[in-house]
Enzyme design. Structure first.
Site, PDB file in Angstrom:
ATOM      1  CG  ASP A  59      10.555  10.031  10.846  1.00 23.60           C
ATOM      2  OD1 ASP A  59      10.658  10.911  11.711  1.00 23.60           O
ATOM      3  OD2 ASP A  59      10.316   8.843  11.102  1.00 23.60           O
ATOM      4  CB  SER A 101       9.254  12.528  15.769  1.00 27.07           C
ATOM      5  OG  SER A 101       8.800  11.289  16.254  1.00 27.07           O
ATOM      6  CG  HIS A 162       4.419   7.416  14.229  1.00 28.21           C
ATOM      7  ND1 HIS A 162       5.508   8.210  14.500  1.00 28.21           N
ATOM      8  CD2 HIS A 162       4.819   6.133  14.462  1.00 28.21           C
ATOM      9  CE1 HIS A 162       6.522   7.449  14.874  1.00 28.21           C
ATOM     10  NE2 HIS A 162       6.127   6.180  14.865  1.00 28.21           N
ATOM     11  CB  THR A 164       5.149  13.458  12.512  1.00 34.21           C
ATOM     12  OG1 THR A 164       6.500  13.345  12.960  1.00 34.21           O
ATOM     13  CG2 THR A 164       5.031  14.654  11.590  1.00 34.21           C
ATOM     14  CD  GLU A 226      -2.816  -5.510   2.786  1.00 34.02           C
ATOM     15  OE1 GLU A 226      -1.964  -5.546   1.874  1.00 34.02           O
ATOM     16  OE2 GLU A 226      -3.043  -4.490   3.476  1.00 34.02           O
ATOM     17  CG  PHE A 281      -3.462   2.586   2.065  1.00 31.77           C
ATOM     18  CD1 PHE A 281      -4.463   2.205   1.192  1.00 31.77           C
ATOM     19  CD2 PHE A 281      -3.280   3.934   2.325  1.00 31.77           C
ATOM     20  CE1 PHE A 281      -5.259   3.156   0.559  1.00 31.77           C
ATOM     21  CE2 PHE A 281      -4.064   4.892   1.700  1.00 31.77           C
ATOM     22  CZ  PHE A 281      -5.066   4.506   0.811  1.00 31.77           C
ATOM     23  CD  GLU A 282       0.730  -2.642   4.896  1.00 33.42           C
ATOM     24  OE1 GLU A 282       0.744  -3.467   5.832  1.00 33.42           O
ATOM     25  OE2 GLU A 282       0.765  -2.987   3.699  1.00 33.42           O
ATOM     26  CG  ASP A 297       0.435  -1.102   0.968  1.00 33.27           C
ATOM     27  OD1 ASP A 297      -0.729  -1.520   1.071  1.00 33.27           O
ATOM     28  OD2 ASP A 297       1.332  -1.358   1.796  1.00 33.27           O
TER      29      ASP A 297
END
Length: 322
Positions: A59, A101, A162, A164, A226, A281-282, A297
């Protein structure tokens, strides 16, 4: 009042300066093909066909050369050697001096230049204007690889929606339309789809998707698995759809699709028995490596290793965006 007039004048001038040819999704690809043909006429180059392609992108490096690794197909079904190639892509936005981006991802994944803040579309699309999107959609190298019979995958330490990663599968007048909960009413009424929905619907047979971004897949206010007591991590979807469930349901009969959200479950998978893998994972972006919870993670290295093991099962090769 003077400041407002200056802003409006700047917007008008930037819009009028965009060349008409940049609004055609085929323009950039035509330029690229002519450049390749010209290079081949100048010298005898290696014309072997790559079996596998891994595009690594750090990034913030979208305007500088970034290595990609591929294997050369010898023609006898095996790989002669692996090569590291450096590219010099032009990743400018058509209406901004410094690109973001979303536009840069559109440039190197779709081969077309875009306006700032738009993703997977040509310069004919104005940011936030849903009604300018139709007919301006780009097609990405991930789609080309899939159409060629290769396996494809996306691994990211951001959210999978996101800027990208989304350029590989989505077409949006705003890079921030992660779910319908982030979209204005006029865009929803205009029929534009949020990016998470496009992830599930546009190319439903992506073999591997690993990263963050759970909350954009679940109904608004649904508790996160989580972080069940943290409001900021709750689901954001206004349409009350469970896109993880829908991701399962659209898979072909007889194929095994696995969804995981915990590192332990990812590493415990028998990948020889998995055809499609979604790992989130988040709730949002994944945590920086220095702060990562090593129990819950996976690391970037672990995700890439799993992705390659999944994708290399395809004898025709694969494309992986990291």
């Amino acid at each position: 009042m003077k400041a407002l007039l200056l802003v409006l004048l700047a917007q008008f001038c930037s819009a009028s300066l965009i060349p008409e040819r940049e609004k055609d999704p085929e323009y950039g690809r035509g330029q690229a093909q002519e450049t390749l043909r010209a290079a081949l006429r100048l010298q005898r180059l290696n014309q072997n066909v790559a079996k596998n392609l891994i595009l690594f992108l750090g990034d913030g490096e979208t305007g500088a050369p970034t290595p990609g690794v591929d294997g050369h197909d010898s023609g006898d079904g095996g790989d002669d050697d692996d090569g590291l190639f450096i590219s010099h892509p032009q990743t400018y936005n058509t209406n901004a001096q410094v690109p973001d981006s979303a536009g840069t991802a559109t440039a190197y994944l779709c081969g077309v230049k875009a306006n700032e803040g738009t993703v997977g579309v040509s310069a004919g699309v104005t940011r936030d204007r849903c009604n300018t999107t139709k007919g301006q959609e780009g097609t990405s190298i991930l789609r080309w690889a899939k159409d060629a019979g290769k396996a494809v995958g996306i691994v990211t330490t951001t959210r999978v929606t996101h800027a990208t990663p989304s350029a590989a599968y989505a077409h949006s007048a705003n890079r921030d339309w992660y779910s319908d909960g982030e979209m204005p009413l006029d865009a929803l009424e205009g029929g534009c789809k949020d990016i998470a929905r496009q992830l599930v619907e546009n190319i439903p047979d992506i073999e591997v998707i690993l990263g963050g971004g759970r909350k954009y897949m679940f109904p608004k206010n649904a508790s996160d698995v989580e972080y069940p007591h943290e409001d900021k991590h709750r689901g954001t979807r206004l349409d009350h759809r469970d896109l993880v469930k829908e991701w399962h349901e659209v898979k072909p009969s007889g194929k095994v699709a696995k969804y995981v959200w915990h590192r332990r479950d990812l590493l415990a998978l028998n990948l020889s028995r998995v055809d499609f893998l979604l790992g989130l994972f988040e709730p949002g972006d994944m945590v920086y490596e220095l702060d990562r919870n090593n129990e819950t993670d996976p690391s970037l290295t672990e995700m890439v290793a799993v992705a390659i093991r999944m994708l290399q099962k395809n004898p025709r090769g694969f494309f992986l965006l990291v």
